[in-house]
Design a protein around this motif. Structure first.
Motif, PDB file in Angstrom:
ATOM      1  N   UNK A 192      38.246 -24.295  56.174  1.00 38.78           N
ATOM      2  CA  UNK A 192      37.739 -24.497  54.813  1.00 38.78           C
ATOM      3  C   UNK A 192      38.604 -23.770  53.786  1.00 38.78           C
ATOM      4  N   UNK A 193      39.059 -22.578  54.123  1.00 37.37           N
ATOM      5  CA  UNK A 193      39.919 -21.815  53.216  1.00 37.37           C
ATOM      6  C   UNK A 193      41.245 -22.541  53.040  1.00 37.37           C
ATOM      7  N   UNK A 194      41.839 -22.985  54.139  1.00 38.88           N
ATOM      8  CA  UNK A 194      43.096 -23.742  54.078  1.00 38.88           C
ATOM      9  C   UNK A 194      42.924 -25.008  53.241  1.00 38.88           C
ATOM     10  N   UNK A 195      41.802 -25.695  53.397  1.00 36.28           N
ATOM     11  CA  UNK A 195      41.568 -26.954  52.683  1.00 36.28           C
ATOM     12  C   UNK A 195      41.479 -26.733  51.170  1.00 36.28           C
ATOM     13  N   UNK A 196      40.929 -25.604  50.740  1.00 38.94           N
ATOM     14  CA  UNK A 196      40.850 -25.310  49.308  1.00 38.94           C
ATOM     15  C   UNK A 196      42.238 -25.156  48.708  1.00 38.94           C
ATOM     16  N   UNK A 197      43.117 -24.495  49.436  1.00 36.50           N
ATOM     17  CA  UNK A 197      44.514 -24.374  49.015  1.00 36.50           C
ATOM     18  C   UNK A 197      45.206 -25.726  49.005  1.00 36.50           C
ATOM     19  N   UNK A 198      44.987 -26.508  50.061  1.00 39.51           N
ATOM     20  CA  UNK A 198      45.650 -27.791  50.213  1.00 39.51           C
ATOM     21  C   UNK A 198      45.277 -28.753  49.091  1.00 39.51           C
ATOM     22  N   UNK A 199      44.032 -28.680  48.625  1.00 37.97           N
ATOM     23  CA  UNK A 199      43.583 -29.573  47.556  1.00 37.97           C
ATOM     24  C   UNK A 199      44.394 -29.353  46.283  1.00 37.97           C
ATOM     25  N   UNK A 200      44.735 -28.113  45.980  1.00 43.36           N
ATOM     26  CA  UNK A 200      45.543 -27.817  44.793  1.00 43.36           C
ATOM     27  C   UNK A 200      46.953 -28.370  44.975  1.00 43.36           C
ATOM     28  N   UNK A 201      47.537 -28.165  46.141  1.00 41.33           N
ATOM     29  CA  UNK A 201      48.887 -28.664  46.391  1.00 41.33           C
ATOM     30  C   UNK A 201      48.958 -30.180  46.281  1.00 41.33           C
ATOM     31  N   UNK A 202      48.011 -30.863  46.888  1.00 39.12           N
ATOM     32  CA  UNK A 202      48.026 -32.322  46.863  1.00 39.12           C
ATOM     33  C   UNK A 202      47.908 -32.853  45.448  1.00 39.12           C
ATOM     34  N   UNK A 203      47.073 -32.218  44.650  1.00 39.62           N
ATOM     35  CA  UNK A 203      46.917 -32.640  43.258  1.00 39.62           C
ATOM     36  C   UNK A 203      48.223 -32.527  42.482  1.00 39.62           C
ATOM     37  N   UNK A 204      49.036 -31.512  42.802  1.00 37.50           N
ATOM     38  CA  UNK A 204      50.280 -31.268  42.081  1.00 37.50           C
ATOM     39  C   UNK A 204      51.497 -31.904  42.749  1.00 37.50           C
ATOM     40  N   UNK A 205      51.286 -32.612  43.860  1.00 39.18           N
ATOM     41  CA  UNK A 205      52.377 -33.316  44.515  1.00 39.18           C
ATOM     42  C   UNK A 205      53.206 -32.486  45.468  1.00 39.18           C
ATOM     43  N   UNK A 206      52.669 -31.342  45.904  1.00 37.78           N
ATOM     44  CA  UNK A 206      53.364 -30.505  46.876  1.00 37.78           C
ATOM     45  C   UNK A 206      52.722 -30.673  48.251  1.00 37.78           C
ATOM     46  N   UNK A 207      53.427 -30.212  49.281  1.00 40.71           N
ATOM     47  CA  UNK A 207      52.882 -30.269  50.624  1.00 40.71           C
ATOM     48  C   UNK A 207      53.261 -29.043  51.426  1.00 40.71           C
ATOM     49  N   UNK A 208      52.295 -28.481  52.121  1.00 33.43           N
ATOM     50  CA  UNK A 208      52.548 -27.382  53.061  1.00 33.43           C
ATOM     51  C   UNK A 208      51.410 -27.434  54.079  1.00 33.43           C
ATOM     52  N   UNK A 209      51.717 -27.804  55.301  1.00 28.88           N
ATOM     53  CA  UNK A 209      50.664 -28.045  56.284  1.00 28.88           C
ATOM     54  C   UNK A 209      50.532 -26.931  57.312  1.00 28.88           C
TER      55      UNK A 209
END
Length: 231
Positions: free
Chosen positions: A132-149
């Protein structure tokens, strides 16, 4: 751990203050290690469970590299991942410094990483999973067009060389370990897009060490969370 957090505040302050173009990386590392041993005016420091990580220019694309004897150039970026240690308890902190005016890409990346780190920390509380913590971070990245998995953090605390990790919990996709009060995490939101020499390949590192509380988290360091610029 709180004392380790106060030490790493001092260590990062010394690192950024001493940094200047033309100095050798090893000389900068020496000042950092001196600060780690000195600690604060109220208590001394111990030997951290990792050497100072000083990532300069193209080397900033590769995490976990120690210093070299190379000369630090101007018009480059420096990533620090450093620790404060008290009686074998480690608190880590990462910040990025631009020597000279930062590119627009680095500024945008820094803003995104800072927002993503805040989103991840805001999601942390007892009962929440590492995923859940990782997903909160990922949501911001996806919105801005970045990726880090890959993962964005891990539990840490009392440990010995060569790592401050305790290998019990990772903030990553699919990890269902639940956060519990009293756990400590190094929330490390590093973005390594390339060797830093081409447009769109900027690198940015930002982190906090946090303690899980009954209602959220407490940050153990108190160091300004921004892209530092030195002319």
């Amino acid at each position: 751990m709180r004392r380790a957090g106060k030490i790493v505040d001092q260590v990062m302050s010394v690192a950024i203050e001493c940094l200047h173009p033309g100095m050798r990386e090893n000389n900068l590392a020496g000042r950092i290690m001196q600060a780690q041993a000195q600690g604060t005016k109220d208590f001394g420091g111990s030997w951290p469970s990792s050497v100072p990580l000083v990532l300069t220019g193209p080397r900033a694309a590769y995490p976990h590299l120690p210093w070299t004897e190379g000369i630090i150039p101007n018009e480059t970026s420096i990533a620090f991942e450093l620790a404060g240690c008290y009686l074998r308890y480690n608190a880590a902190l990462a910040r990025t410094v631009s020597l000279g005016k930062p590119s627009a890409g680095l500024v945008r990346l820094g803003d995104t990483v800072r927002e993503g780190l805040q989103a991840a920390m805001s999601a942390m509380k007892p009962g929440v999973t590492c995923h859940d913590v990782w997903a909160a971070w990922q949501a911001v990245l996806e919105r801005e067009g970045f990726g880090k998995h890959s993962r964005i953090g891990y539990s840490l605390g009392l440990n010995y060389h060569p790592t401050w990790l305790d290998h019990t919990a990772s903030l990553r996709s699919g990890e269902q370990v639940e956060l519990r009060e009293g756990m400590c995490f190094h929330v490390l939101c590093g973005m390594w897009a390339g060797d830093g020499t081409k447009k769109g390949e900027e690198n940015y590192t930002l982190s906090e060490t946090v303690l899980v509380t009954p209602t959220g988290i407490e940050t153990l360091a108190n160091f300004e969370r921004k892209l530092f610029v030195k002319d």
